[in-house]
Design an enzyme around this catalytic site. Structure first.
Site, PDB file in Angstrom:
ATOM      1  N   HIS A   1       0.924  -1.325  -0.191  1.00  0.00           N
ATOM      2  CA  HIS A   1       0.022  -0.090   0.095  1.00  0.00           C
ATOM      3  C   HIS A   1       0.868   1.261  -0.168  1.00  0.00           C
ATOM      4  O   HIS A   1       0.420   2.181  -0.558  1.00  0.00           O
ATOM      5  CB  HIS A   1      -0.884  -0.082   1.152  1.00  0.00           C
TER       6      HIS A   1
ATOM      7  N   HIS B   1     -10.765   2.453  -0.765  1.00  0.00           N
ATOM      8  CA  HIS B   1     -10.756   1.997   0.653  1.00  0.00           C
ATOM      9  C   HIS B   1     -11.600   0.906   0.344  1.00  0.00           C
ATOM     10  O   HIS B   1     -12.718   0.671   1.332  1.00  0.00           O
ATOM     11  CB  HIS B   1     -11.473   3.347   1.400  1.00  0.00           C
TER      12      HIS B   1
ATOM     13  N   ASP C   1      -6.227  14.689   0.740  1.00  0.00           N
ATOM     14  CA  ASP C   1      -5.067  14.433  -0.260  1.00  0.00           C
ATOM     15  C   ASP C   1      -5.376  15.864  -1.158  1.00  0.00           C
ATOM     16  O   ASP C   1      -4.242  16.216  -1.598  1.00  0.00           O
ATOM     17  CB  ASP C   1      -5.121  13.486  -1.200  1.00  0.00           C
TER      18      ASP C   1
ATOM     19  N   HIS D   1     -10.889  -2.583   1.496  1.00  0.00           N
ATOM     20  CA  HIS D   1     -10.862  -3.688   2.542  1.00  0.00           C
ATOM     21  C   HIS D   1     -11.769  -3.057   3.728  1.00  0.00           C
ATOM     22  O   HIS D   1     -12.480  -3.849   4.437  1.00  0.00           O
ATOM     23  CB  HIS D   1      -9.685  -4.192   2.920  1.00  0.00           C
TER      24      HIS D   1
END
Length: 747
Positions: free
Chosen positions: A50, A96, A118, A98
């Protein structure tokens, strides 16, 4: 009682933080010693898929990322492109997945919160959100629960924080039964000379922690939730899902917007995945600097937290800010005004090291480069799956052509993948901020750029069925269709962001899919001359060895120089003529029709000719600019028939029927339900016919008039034979009801 900073750990524990034994040995070799417990946690999360992109980096580097409009490409919190008038569009899409399966409401909500941060870390004010969602078979026991939770999470967070959710897409397929996808896109606007980067140079400058206090939520979210596949312990991972607070996020946006007006701000970084760890190491790494951090100064909301927990917490609504020395009180004053925490937790150094103390004891002493640059880069094995050649074998001649098309049309309109998504987007506030020119329900959302005549069109797209059968062409189609949506709305594509959702990178078939999809995206973006300025990779989307279909999601931003010349997909007036830009081919492979009528997911996917696609784009753009047409709608899933019916019924003011007449040697079901690419349905006043035909011919775009708007029916005649005749209001009901009925039922 003194906290044990570095409890003893075994090699089994090493794997528990997300590292392999080989990676751990690499760390010991580079560091010259064994890392202590907090350091091990740092390296586990920063070397995860990730955070490090260790399996995807070699492929992502092949994407086109430069262009005359690019102000900031990949590598920062978001990408930025120049839109003129001293303004820039800042945008990105992230996953997003999981967390949203484990805890759908909070997983989706914090996905929205993360992508917002972000954007405003770049100095841009967020002005619009889109979401791309994938759920399992509607009949699966968990699908309705997940759908309702995700939609509520997106609505709760976006509505409360005051950023409109203006569109998106939703698909259902059994391959997502145990691994849904929640991808969220955000667009922001900023003056070109006020873009901030996540850097922290200047020895002695202050490192500020701002926002919410740190708790134990989200620990190991990046390394053990986002970077591993699901198994029978999936439900046990609920504690690694963060909890969001949109009201605090709203305050954080306003505080950061005020802060960004000052030139003593050096850099800003969101504490997203891996929390304080990633934000501090990445800020220092981008600057070639070092940090001295005192973890004892981090504001906490839970007692007894250890350095390990503080560093790996993914509590939401937190930022790290570097500020020129001497302006500490200025920062505190701004954040006090907005009732937010603001604490100096460290200083920038020129050591190239991260040194962290806790209660006066050094708990972390690591070279920045070891953490952010020395992560392994894998060239994973890739091999074509066996099923690819078998899937190509579709004999059209063996498929019966229906005598009439009403049954197929009803099934297609009632399919969850085609039916109206109003039940979803009506839960979102899509007008807050009063910038939205085109509301959800058309090919693309259109957002005005205040204080200018300009507007931005935004769209998100992807077809995993295509990519499953042909990843290279399927990814190209995703780019082409998303651009087509922008053009249908009156814009011209200027920038791309992508979210690449795949299974385990340790599976050679997955890496073949990934490699082919990236090549397809790269080739299409180079051809259309649109740079990829940001993106996200989400791997390990599989459960108990069953991966999802490869799902590259493409989001495109387009520019309208004159916001008044935007276009929508629905027919406007009875008597208008209906035209078709582009060519229809005899192909039914990988279509919604084939799946619904024959229970088949096979065959060659629709052919895409990039040159023809661009010709159609230019023709449609010129027709809209010259105000010759009243509507434009992309033909995609469900084919021409679905596009025509949607053009009849998707307008908010009224429903209009249509009569279609087509002469062709192609089989009737391929004409209406095939998903040939590069086609746009347009409508226009009869007096514009000559001008429309002339412009299409001049641009060498295939064009023909196929019918007219009006009446109470949707009627299709092929070669002078009636193939479909349905009451248009009945079709609207069939299209409107499935998702709303499903969503309102109690789980």
């Amino acid at each position: 009682m003194k906290t044990e900073i570095s409890p003893p750990y075994s090699l089994e524990t090493v794997e528990g933080v997300g590292l392999t034994i080989d990676e751990y040995q690499r760390i010991e070799d580079l560091l010259g010693r064994a890392p202590n417990w907090p350091e091990l946690g740092i390296l586990g999360v920063m070397w995860s898929e990730h955070c490090s992109y260790k399996s995807s980096k070699v492929h992502l580097q092949t994407l086109p990322t430069e262009g005359p409009r690019v102000l900031q490409g990949p590598g920062e919190n978001a990408g930025a492109v120049d839109i003129g008038n001293g303004m820039a569009a800042v945008f990105k899409i992230e996953s997003h997945n999981h967390p949203s399966y484990v805890e759908p409401r909070q997983g989706a909500a914090t996905g929205v919160g993360g992508i917002l941060r972000d954007i405003f870390t770049m100095g841009a004010r967020p002005v619009a959100l889109l979401d791309s969602l994938r759920f399992g078979d509607p009949e699966h026991v968990r699908t309705r629960y997940l759908l309702k939770g995700v939609v509520k999470g997106i609505a709760d967070y976006g509505n409360c924080v005051g950023v409109p959710t203006v569109g998106g897409e939703i698909y259902f397929d059994f391959c997502y039964d145990n691994n849904i996808l929640v991808n969220v896109f955000c667009l922001g606007l900023v003056k070109t000379d006020r873009i901030f980067c996540a850097k922290a140079g200047g020895a002695g400058n202050a490192v500020f922690y701002v926002g919410s206090k740190t708790g134990r939520d989200g620990i190991h979210g990046a390394s053990l939730l986002a970077s591993t596949e699901f198994d029978e312990t999936t439900e046990d991972k609920r504690p690694t899902v963060q909890v969001g607070d949109p009201f605090t996020e709203k305050l954080l946006i306003e505080a950061c917007m005020e802060l960004s007006r000052h030139d003593w701000v050096v850099g800003i970084q969101d504490m997203g995945a891996a929390g304080l760890t990633s934000s501090s190491f990445e800020m220092a790494g981008r600057s070639g600097a070092g940090f001295d951090i005192d973890l004892s100064r981090v504001p906490l909301r839970e007692a007894g937290m250890t350095p390990y927990e503080i560093l790996l917490s993914e509590s939401q609504e937190r930022m790290l800010i570097a500020v020129k020395q001497g302006h500490e009180e200025d920062v505190k004053s701004i954040f006090k005004k907005w009732e937010l925490e603001a604490e100096v937790i460290g200083r920038v150094t020129d050591s190239g090291k991260m040194q962290m103390k806790f209660n006066g004891e050094v708990v972390v002493d690591l070279p920045i480069s070891l953490v952010v640059e020395d992560a392994p880069v894998y060239h994973r094995a890739a091999s074509e799956p066996d099923y690819i050649n078998e899937a190509d074998s579709l004999n059209l001649k063996a498929l019966p052509v229906p005598e009439r098309g009403e049954n197929a049309l009803r099934k297609i309109l009632a399919s969850f993948n085609i039916a109206s998504k109003a039940w979803v987007y009506e839960q979102y506030d899509h007008m807050v901020g009063l910038n939205t020119l085109v509301l959800p329900g058309s090919d693309a959302a259109v957002i005005r750029v205040k204080e200018t005549q300009q507007a931005l069109a935004i769209s998100v797209d992807g077809n995993s069925r295509y990519c499953h059968l042909n990843p290279f062409s399927g990814a190209q189609i995703a780019v082409a269709e998303c651009c087509r949506n922008i053009v249908c709305s009156g814009g011209w594509p200027i920038g791309v962001t992508n979210c690449l959702n795949f299974g385990s990178p340790q599976r050679p078939e997955t890496m073949w899919h990934f490699e082919q999809c990236v090549k397809g995206i790269g080739d299409a973006c180079r051809f259309f001359e649109i740079p990829v300025v940001s993106g996200n990779v989400s791997l390990y989307n599989e459960t108990q060895g069953k991966p999802i279909y490869p799902t590259p999601i493409i989001a495109v931003v387009g520019l309208l120089e004159d916001q008044k010349r935007h276009c929508t997909q629905w027919f406007k007036e009875p008597g208008h003529l209906i035209g078709l830009l582009g060519m229809t081919m005899e192909e039914l492979g990988a279509t919604e029709y084939l799946e619904l009528m024959f229970d088949l997911c096979q065959g060659q996917i629709p052919h895409l000719d990039l040159k023809h696609e661009r010709t159609v784009h230019r023709a449609c753009r010129d027709l809209i600019r010259r105000e010759l047409i009243a509507s434009a709608h992309d033909c995609s899933e469900g084919g021409l028939a679905a596009a025509l019916v949607e053009s009849c019924i998707s307008g908010r003011e009224r429903v209009l029927g249509a009569t279609i007449r087509i002469e062709s040697t192609i089989r009737a079901d391929a004409i209406l339900f095939g998903e040939s690419q590069s086609r746009i349905v347009i409508s226009f006043p009869p007096q514009n016919r000559e001008a429309v035909e002339k412009l299409a011919r001049a641009g060498q775009a295939d064009f023909r008039v196929i019918g007219e708007v009006g009446g109470g029916h949707f009627a299709v005649n092929i070669n002078d034979r009636e193939f479909i005749k349905e009451d248009i209001h009945a079709l609207k009901k069939i299209w409107e009801e499935p998702l709303e009925t499903y969503g309102r039922q109690v789980s």
